[in-house]
Design a protein around this motif. Structure first.
Motif, PDB file in Angstrom:
ATOM      1  N   GLY A   1       9.268  -4.288   6.677  1.00  9.23           N
ATOM      2  CA  GLY A   1       9.590  -3.557   7.890  1.00  9.23           C
ATOM      3  C   GLY A   1      10.401  -4.408   8.837  1.00  9.23           C
ATOM      4  O   GLY A   1      10.288  -5.645   8.842  1.00  9.23           O
ATOM      5  N   ASN A   2      11.238  -3.765   9.661  1.00  5.71           N
ATOM      6  CA  ASN A   2      12.134  -4.498  10.564  1.00  5.71           C
ATOM      7  C   ASN A   2      11.413  -5.079  11.771  1.00  5.71           C
ATOM      8  O   ASN A   2      12.052  -5.583  12.690  1.00  5.71           O
ATOM      9  CB  ASN A   2      13.291  -3.606  11.023  1.00  5.71           C
ATOM     10  CG  ASN A   2      12.846  -2.459  11.911  1.00  5.71           C
ATOM     11  OD1 ASN A   2      11.699  -2.033  11.856  1.00  5.71           O
ATOM     12  ND2 ASN A   2      13.765  -1.960  12.722  1.00  5.71           N
ATOM     13  N   TYR A   3      10.100  -5.007  11.805  1.00  5.81           N
ATOM     14  CA  TYR A   3       9.319  -5.637  12.865  1.00  5.81           C
ATOM     15  C   TYR A   3       8.462  -6.773  12.292  1.00  5.81           C
ATOM     16  O   TYR A   3       7.350  -7.040  12.754  1.00  5.81           O
ATOM     17  CB  TYR A   3       8.451  -4.608  13.597  1.00  5.81           C
ATOM     18  CG  TYR A   3       7.638  -3.693  12.692  1.00  5.81           C
ATOM     19  CD1 TYR A   3       6.304  -3.959  12.407  1.00  5.81           C
ATOM     20  CD2 TYR A   3       8.210  -2.549  12.142  1.00  5.81           C
ATOM     21  CE1 TYR A   3       5.567  -3.143  11.587  1.00  5.81           C
ATOM     22  CE2 TYR A   3       7.473  -1.707  11.330  1.00  5.81           C
ATOM     23  CZ  TYR A   3       6.151  -2.007  11.058  1.00  5.81           C
ATOM     24  OH  TYR A   3       5.418  -1.178  10.234  1.00  5.81           O
ATOM     25  N   GLY A   4       9.024  -7.445  11.287  1.00  3.65           N
ATOM     26  CA  GLY A   4       8.334  -8.575  10.677  1.00  3.65           C
ATOM     27  C   GLY A   4       7.242  -8.178   9.719  1.00  3.65           C
ATOM     28  O   GLY A   4       6.364  -8.995   9.397  1.00  3.65           O
ATOM     29  N   LEU A   5       7.291  -6.928   9.218  1.00  4.15           N
ATOM     30  CA  LEU A   5       6.240  -6.436   8.331  1.00  4.15           C
ATOM     31  C   LEU A   5       6.441  -6.927   6.910  1.00  4.15           C
ATOM     32  O   LEU A   5       7.527  -6.779   6.334  1.00  4.15           O
ATOM     33  CB  LEU A   5       6.220  -4.903   8.343  1.00  4.15           C
ATOM     34  CG  LEU A   5       5.282  -4.234   7.329  1.00  4.15           C
ATOM     35  CD1 LEU A   5       3.823  -4.537   7.661  1.00  4.15           C
ATOM     36  CD2 LEU A   5       5.530  -2.727   7.268  1.00  4.15           C
ATOM     37  N   ASN A   6       5.409  -7.481   6.350  1.00  6.16           N
ATOM     38  CA  ASN A   6       5.324  -7.791   4.927  1.00  6.16           C
ATOM     39  C   ASN A   6       3.957  -7.302   4.451  1.00  6.16           C
ATOM     40  O   ASN A   6       2.917  -7.779   4.928  1.00  6.16           O
ATOM     41  CB  ASN A   6       5.469  -9.283   4.663  1.00  6.16           C
ATOM     42  CG  ASN A   6       6.877  -9.771   4.908  1.00  6.16           C
ATOM     43  OD1 ASN A   6       7.767  -9.613   4.071  1.00  6.16           O
ATOM     44  ND2 ASN A   6       7.093 -10.367   6.077  1.00  6.16           N
ATOM     45  N   ARG A   7       3.973  -6.344   3.541  1.00  7.00           N
ATOM     46  CA  ARG A   7       2.725  -5.686   3.131  1.00  7.00           C
ATOM     47  C   ARG A   7       2.695  -5.520   1.617  1.00  7.00           C
ATOM     48  O   ARG A   7       3.711  -5.161   0.996  1.00  7.00           O
ATOM     49  CB  ARG A   7       2.581  -4.343   3.821  1.00  7.00           C
ATOM     50  CG  ARG A   7       1.413  -3.501   3.329  1.00  7.00           C
ATOM     51  CD  ARG A   7       1.161  -2.312   4.198  1.00  7.00           C
ATOM     52  NE  ARG A   7       0.152  -1.430   3.607  1.00  7.00           N
ATOM     53  CZ  ARG A   7      -0.718  -0.696   4.292  1.00  7.00           C
ATOM     54  NH1 ARG A   7      -0.689  -0.742   5.616  1.00  7.00           N
ATOM     55  NH2 ARG A   7      -1.583   0.076   3.677  1.00  7.00           N
ATOM     56  N   LEU A   8       1.531  -5.747   1.043  1.00  6.27           N
ATOM     57  CA  LEU A   8       1.331  -5.549  -0.386  1.00  6.27           C
ATOM     58  C   LEU A   8       0.166  -4.593  -0.598  1.00  6.27           C
ATOM     59  O   LEU A   8      -0.945  -4.841  -0.118  1.00  6.27           O
ATOM     60  CB  LEU A   8       1.038  -6.883  -1.081  1.00  6.27           C
ATOM     61  CG  LEU A   8       0.911  -6.822  -2.617  1.00  6.27           C
ATOM     62  CD1 LEU A   8       2.254  -6.475  -3.258  1.00  6.27           C
ATOM     63  CD2 LEU A   8       0.382  -8.138  -3.178  1.00  6.27           C
ATOM     64  N   ASP A   9       0.438  -3.479  -1.280  1.00  7.02           N
ATOM     65  CA  ASP A   9      -0.599  -2.528  -1.687  1.00  7.02           C
ATOM     66  C   ASP A   9      -0.738  -2.593  -3.203  1.00  7.02           C
ATOM     67  O   ASP A   9       0.263  -2.778  -3.930  1.00  7.02           O
ATOM     68  CB  ASP A   9      -0.217  -1.104  -1.303  1.00  7.02           C
ATOM     69  CG  ASP A   9      -0.342  -0.829   0.177  1.00  7.02           C
ATOM     70  OD1 ASP A   9      -1.336  -0.203   0.570  1.00  7.02           O
ATOM     71  OD2 ASP A   9       0.553  -1.250   0.943  1.00  7.02           O
ATOM     72  N   ALA A  10      -1.950  -2.411  -3.684  1.00  4.37           N
ATOM     73  CA  ALA A  10      -2.167  -2.408  -5.129  1.00  4.37           C
ATOM     74  C   ALA A  10      -3.437  -1.644  -5.446  1.00  4.37           C
ATOM     75  O   ALA A  10      -4.376  -1.608  -4.641  1.00  4.37           O
ATOM     76  CB  ALA A  10      -2.258  -3.826  -5.679  1.00  4.37           C
ATOM     77  N   TYR A  11      -3.448  -1.017  -6.618  1.00  2.14           N
ATOM     78  CA  TYR A  11      -4.681  -0.426  -7.124  1.00  2.14           C
ATOM     79  C   TYR A  11      -4.594  -0.311  -8.636  1.00  2.14           C
ATOM     80  O   TYR A  11      -3.508  -0.353  -9.242  1.00  2.14           O
ATOM     81  CB  TYR A  11      -4.969   0.944  -6.493  1.00  2.14           C
ATOM     82  CG  TYR A  11      -4.015   2.064  -6.870  1.00  2.14           C
ATOM     83  CD1 TYR A  11      -4.086   2.710  -8.102  1.00  2.14           C
ATOM     84  CD2 TYR A  11      -3.053   2.511  -5.963  1.00  2.14           C
ATOM     85  CE1 TYR A  11      -3.237   3.754  -8.436  1.00  2.14           C
ATOM     86  CE2 TYR A  11      -2.195   3.548  -6.285  1.00  2.14           C
ATOM     87  CZ  TYR A  11      -2.291   4.164  -7.518  1.00  2.14           C
ATOM     88  OH  TYR A  11      -1.435   5.184  -7.846  1.00  2.14           O
ATOM     89  N   TYR A  12      -5.763  -0.177  -9.254  1.00  2.00           N
ATOM     90  CA  TYR A  12      -5.833   0.086 -10.687  1.00  2.00           C
ATOM     91  C   TYR A  12      -7.093   0.884 -10.964  1.00  2.00           C
ATOM     92  O   TYR A  12      -8.175   0.570 -10.465  1.00  2.00           O
ATOM     93  CB  TYR A  12      -5.869  -1.206 -11.503  1.00  2.00           C
ATOM     94  CG  TYR A  12      -5.982  -0.952 -12.988  1.00  2.00           C
ATOM     95  CD1 TYR A  12      -4.905  -0.430 -13.708  1.00  2.00           C
ATOM     96  CD2 TYR A  12      -7.183  -1.190 -13.659  1.00  2.00           C
ATOM     97  CE1 TYR A  12      -5.014  -0.174 -15.069  1.00  2.00           C
ATOM     98  CE2 TYR A  12      -7.303  -0.934 -15.024  1.00  2.00           C
ATOM     99  CZ  TYR A  12      -6.215  -0.420 -15.712  1.00  2.00           C
ATOM    100  OH  TYR A  12      -6.318  -0.156 -17.055  1.00  2.00           O
ATOM    101  N   GLY A  13      -6.954   1.936 -11.773  1.00  3.35           N
ATOM    102  CA  GLY A  13      -8.090   2.752 -12.169  1.00  3.35           C
ATOM    103  C   GLY A  13      -8.004   3.082 -13.649  1.00  3.35           C
ATOM    104  O   GLY A  13      -6.911   3.220 -14.209  1.00  3.35           O
ATOM    105  N   THR A  14      -9.155   3.205 -14.264  1.00  4.94           N
ATOM    106  CA  THR A  14      -9.167   3.529 -15.679  1.00  4.94           C
ATOM    107  C   THR A  14     -10.457   4.242 -16.037  1.00  4.94           C
ATOM    108  O   THR A  14     -11.472   4.119 -15.329  1.00  4.94           O
ATOM    109  CB  THR A  14      -9.030   2.254 -16.549  1.00  4.94           C
ATOM    110  OG1 THR A  14      -8.877   2.620 -17.923  1.00  4.94           O
ATOM    111  CG2 THR A  14     -10.252   1.351 -16.391  1.00  4.94           C
ATOM    112  N   SER A  15     -10.428   5.000 -17.135  1.00  3.31           N
ATOM    113  CA  SER A  15     -11.617   5.674 -17.634  1.00  3.31           C
ATOM    114  C   SER A  15     -12.378   4.743 -18.555  1.00  3.31           C
ATOM    115  O   SER A  15     -11.792   3.944 -19.301  1.00  3.31           O
ATOM    116  CB  SER A  15     -11.238   6.943 -18.398  1.00  3.31           C
ATOM    117  OG  SER A  15     -10.609   7.871 -17.545  1.00  3.31           O
ATOM    118  N   LEU A  16     -13.694   4.861 -18.497  1.00  4.16           N
ATOM    119  CA  LEU A  16     -14.565   4.134 -19.406  1.00  4.16           C
ATOM    120  C   LEU A  16     -15.291   5.169 -20.255  1.00  4.16           C
ATOM    121  O   LEU A  16     -16.324   5.699 -19.859  1.00  4.16           O
ATOM    122  CB  LEU A  16     -15.578   3.272 -18.631  1.00  4.16           C
ATOM    123  CG  LEU A  16     -15.005   2.209 -17.693  1.00  4.16           C
ATOM    124  CD1 LEU A  16     -16.122   1.509 -16.940  1.00  4.16           C
ATOM    125  CD2 LEU A  16     -14.167   1.203 -18.464  1.00  4.16           C
TER     126      LEU A  16
END
Length: 835
Positions: free
Chosen positions: A194-209
């Motif tokens: 983002g142009n206001y100094g934003l640095n962001r990391l999103d992550a997810y993982y899902g799986t069936s068992l």
């Protein structure tokens, strides 16, 4: 917003559904959209299954709901990429949202609700409230919530049955439904700049068992300078959640654990003025779209107190440290009887530090003249001089480009809270003159919290990252003989609270959805609720810290050592009845009447433990809706009426002479609102669609009369509710290119005039804001996103200066005033990898 991408998501869902109850037994088929759709053809959001605002065993399509409900799909959320929970509310008609406060502590109103925060709108995760009382005095529900990629979809219910099936929700329920491994297998890693100094990391993982079990983990971490320039890293932190779930088609179970450790700033009103044409304009040297008074001088300050100084750390902002454990499940007791249970435990420590501008924006010479009486405190003093506290340099009317001063309250509020909420219901389906879906439920909520508040009032100049100003007394030789202030503080200890409180709530509710014929369904529900409020509130006294060289420490509020107990109980009951008639699968009408209530909040006793004016607020609501869907045009239209009876309105006004709030005046009055909500989607071709969400309402005070301190009879009957526009419009033309792999939208938001005071003496002018959203699939796995907010850098005001008085604003007709604008132009770009 309803887009082509949203509609596409309904195809797979619709084909998986059993034939709904109304269409069984040879119900008429009168709509071409009931024919099977070819692969790639648009489906309809009318087929989405609704889980919010009801209790029953059968699936209920959105087209059949007997109340106003808006659904936001995964695709809608991903392209708009909302930065906060409040930002998602903008996509729902009927809500007026002030998201200009940042990521937490925003205000939401629905259908003429006269209360702020989330006090009458429930914020839910997976069908259970994030906080039982969403308006618990300085602890808005959104402070305990962060929006991220783990949210799969949103359902928003306005009015109607919301207040029966959820606590403190007469205005509605917004339910954020999270991903599960069994339902959403796969993963994502996404980086956002983002142009206001934003640095962001999103992550997810899902799986069936196996066939029935699933696991999921996800969250985010980010840093930024903030949407306004604070002069330091204002946002820092994130959240993580893990879920394990089981579903065999009859029985289900999910355990969700979420942890937040996150700091976000709370943005307050800023100084503004008028240009030669009478239009609102920036004060010279202050950019209202990007600047804030908070900054380096106010970042880390010792506020003198009895004993040790209070360490005020502005970089903490709103610091949420929270662990939340949620257990949900359903158990089939027979083919027709099911037990559903939801339980949530929360342990949180929430701190909110912010600089609250207060009083009036005043030219330097006028301000010094107003303090002339202070000369008597220092023998030999003949004049006053303003100088910067940091280096002693003299401040004149030209030093900072505008020669203006403003008071600033450095306020710190700490609210540790431990809470448990459990909701358990039996739901059954029986046949008796049609099909009945019955529900009988019990809700219990218990919260123990502290409320510790301390404040010092300072003097600031007006510039981005304002500086502390001292006012010193000089003798005839120009020597300093005393000081009105101390290190920029006008008064230490201008607010003090020490509260330990508990709230215990129980509710019993029941409902019946009665499918009389394939076309006609009636539903009715009722709720009885009781709240018990117990605790102690510290009594206060005023002391001097003993420094005779300044006036700032002469009247420090602190605890006297004695405490006042609080022991109050309130109860009430409400009910709702509605009917839905389906002409065709995608066309119908509904009507509903609701007689409900809002019980007093434990937070109302934080500063006034002996108050006796609290009681349940009766609320009456009615709505009449029409819904229609076709391959080219979708429409939801709802006319609504709401009335709040005997609401307590309090006039808080900060006194610049005493540097504390005057004793507030309280008026009991009603509010009444008529309005209409519209959701429409026109989709003439695969490559183009046009969505509109609009709310027109006439929110009025009724019977608002009182006698002011001068003995004048004041009559505000019929005036417009503060801060709520009569017209809120959101129009979204969108294009879909490259077989739907690229979508671009232009959001047009328009809000009509609003008022920050009940007198309607000061106007917050109408404004229009433009936003751009783009989302493109570069490859099967790579997704690029772009969001430009406030493209034209529009100056739009969402809030006035609450500390200048909510009855009759002290800022009205002044050359300079305080208000909170929307953020200036911001740009966010993201790159995601799906797997």
């Amino acid at each position: 917003m309803k887009t082509q991408l949203i509609a596409v998501s309904a195809i797979s869902l619709a084909t998986a559904l059993a034939t709904p109850a109304w269409a069984q037994d040879g119900a008429p088929v009168a709509d071409a959209r009931e024919e099977p759709e070819a692969e790639g053809q648009r489906g309809s959001e009318f087929d989405e299954i609704i889980v919010t605002g009801r209790a029953g065993t059968s699936d209920l399509r959105k087209a059949e709901a007997s109340y106003a409900v808006t659904t936001l799909s995964d695709e809608a959320l991903r392209i708009t990429n909302p930065s906060s929970a409040a930002e998602t509310f903008k996509m729902v008609p009927g809500f007026w949202v002030e998201s200009s406060g940042g990521e937490g502590s925003n205000n939401v109103r629905a259908r003429g609700i006269p209360t702020d925060g989330y006090s009458s709108v429930a914020l839910q995760e997976n069908g259970i409230s994030v906080q039982y009382d969403g308006g618990l005095g300085y602890l808005n529900a959104d402070q305990s919530f962060r929006f991220d990629e783990t949210i799969a979809r949103v359902e928003a219910v306005r009015g109607g049955p919301a207040s029966i099936y959820a606590p403190n929700a007469p205005g509605g329920v917004v339910n954020f439904i999270t991903r599960k491994g069994s339902e959403n297998p796969g993963g994502l890693v996404k980086y956002t700049w983002g142009n206001y100094g934003l640095n962001r990391l999103d992550a997810y993982y899902g799986t069936s068992l196996g066939d029935n079990w699933g696991v999921f983990v996800g969250g985010f971490y980010r840093q930024s300078d903030g949407m306004r320039d604070m002069g330091f890293k204002a946002e820092k932190g994130g959240q993580i959640r893990g879920t394990i779930d089981y579903n065999d088609g009859r029985n289900s179970f999910a355990l969700d654990i979420k942890h937040i450790d996150d700091k976000v700033p709370f943005y307050l009103p800023v100084p503004l003025t008028y240009d030669a044409d009478g239009d609102i304009a920036d004060v010279p040297g202050f950019d209202s779209r990007s600047d804030t008074l908070a900054g380096g001088d106010t970042r880390r300050v010792d506020i003198l107190n009895v004993g040790q100084p209070y360490d005020f750390d502005l970089s903490e902002g709103t610091h949420t440290q929270l662990t939340q454990v949620t257990l949900t499940g359903s158990l089939a007791l027979s083919d027709t009887l099911t037990l559903e249970s939801r339980t949530r435990y929360k342990d949180a420590d929430i701190l909110r530090n912010a600089v609250f501008p207060t009083g009036n924006v005043t030219p330097l010479d006028e301000y010094l003249a107003s303090l002339s009486g202070a000369l008597a405190a220092f023998p030999g003093a003949t004049e006053l001089r303003a100088q910067y506290a940091s280096d002693g340099s003299v401040l004149t009317s030209t030093t900072n480009g505008n020669g203006l001063l403003i008071g600033g309250n450095l306020l710190s509020v700490s609210v540790p809270i431990e809470e448990i909420i459990t909701d358990n219901r039996l739901v059954a389906e029986i046949e008796a003159g049609g099909i009945h879906n019955l529900a009988l439920g019990f809700t219990y909520g218990s919260a123990d919290f502290r409320f510790d508040r301390y404040m010092g009032t300072s003097l600031l100049d007006v510039q981005g990252n304002a500086r502390f100003v001292d006012v010193v007394a000089l003798d005839a030789n120009g020597d300093v003989v005393g000081s009105v202030t101390d290190n920029g503080f006008l008064r230490y200890g201008s607010i003090y609270d020490n509260v330990s409180m508990g709230a215990e709530n129980i509710a019993i509710y029941g409902g019946d959805e009665w499918q009389i014929t394939p076309e006609l369904r009636l539903d009715a529900a009722a709720r009885w609720e009781r709240t018990n409020i117990n605790g102690v509130v510290a009594q206060k006294t005023t002391v001097s810290l003993g420094d005779d060289t300044n006036l700032a420490d002469d009247n420090v509020l602190t605890g006297s050592g004695a405490f006042t107990p609080v022991d109050r109980s309130f109860d009430d009951w409400g009910w709702t009845i509605g009917a839905n008639y389906q002409f065709t699968r995608y066309a119908g009408v509904f009507a509903r009447y609701t007689d409900t209530f809002r019980l007093p909040s434990a937070g109302e006793y934080n500063g006034n433990p002996e108050r006796t004016d609290q009681r349940s607020i009766p609320i009456k609501m009615a709505e009449l809706g029409f819904k229609y869907g076709s391959p080219v045009f979708d429409l939801f239209a709802t006319a609504f009426y709401s009335k709040f009876e005997g609401v307590r309105f309090t006039n808080y006004r900060f006194n610049e002479e005493t540097n504390q709030y005057d004793d507030p005046q309280v008026v009991i009055a009603d509010t009444e609102t008529l309005g209409i909500e519209l959701e429409a989607l026109v989709k003439p071709a695969d490559f183009f669609d046009f969505a509109v969400q609009a709310t027109w309402q006439d929110p009025q005070y009724k019977g608002f009369t009182y006698t002011d301190q001068a003995g004048n009879l004041i009559d505000y009957d019929g005036n417009q509710l503060i801060r709520v526009p009569k017209l809120a419009l959101r129009a979204v033309p969108g294009v879909n290119l490259f077989d739907g792999r690229l979508r671009a939208e232009l959001e047009v938001e328009h809000y009509s005039d609003r008022y920050p005071d009940i007198a309607n003496n000061q106007t917050l002018p109408s404004y229009t804001q433009l936003n751009i959203n783009v989302r493109g699939e570069l490859t099967e796995n790579l997704v690029l996103g772009l969001n430009v907010t406030n493209l034209t850098d529009e100056l739009g005001l969402t809030e006035g200066n609450p500390r200048a008085g909510s009855f009759d604003s002290g800022d009205a007709n002044a050359d300079y005033f305080l208000a909170r604008p929307v953020f200036g132009r911001t740009i966010r770009a993201s790159l995601g990898f799906k797997f």
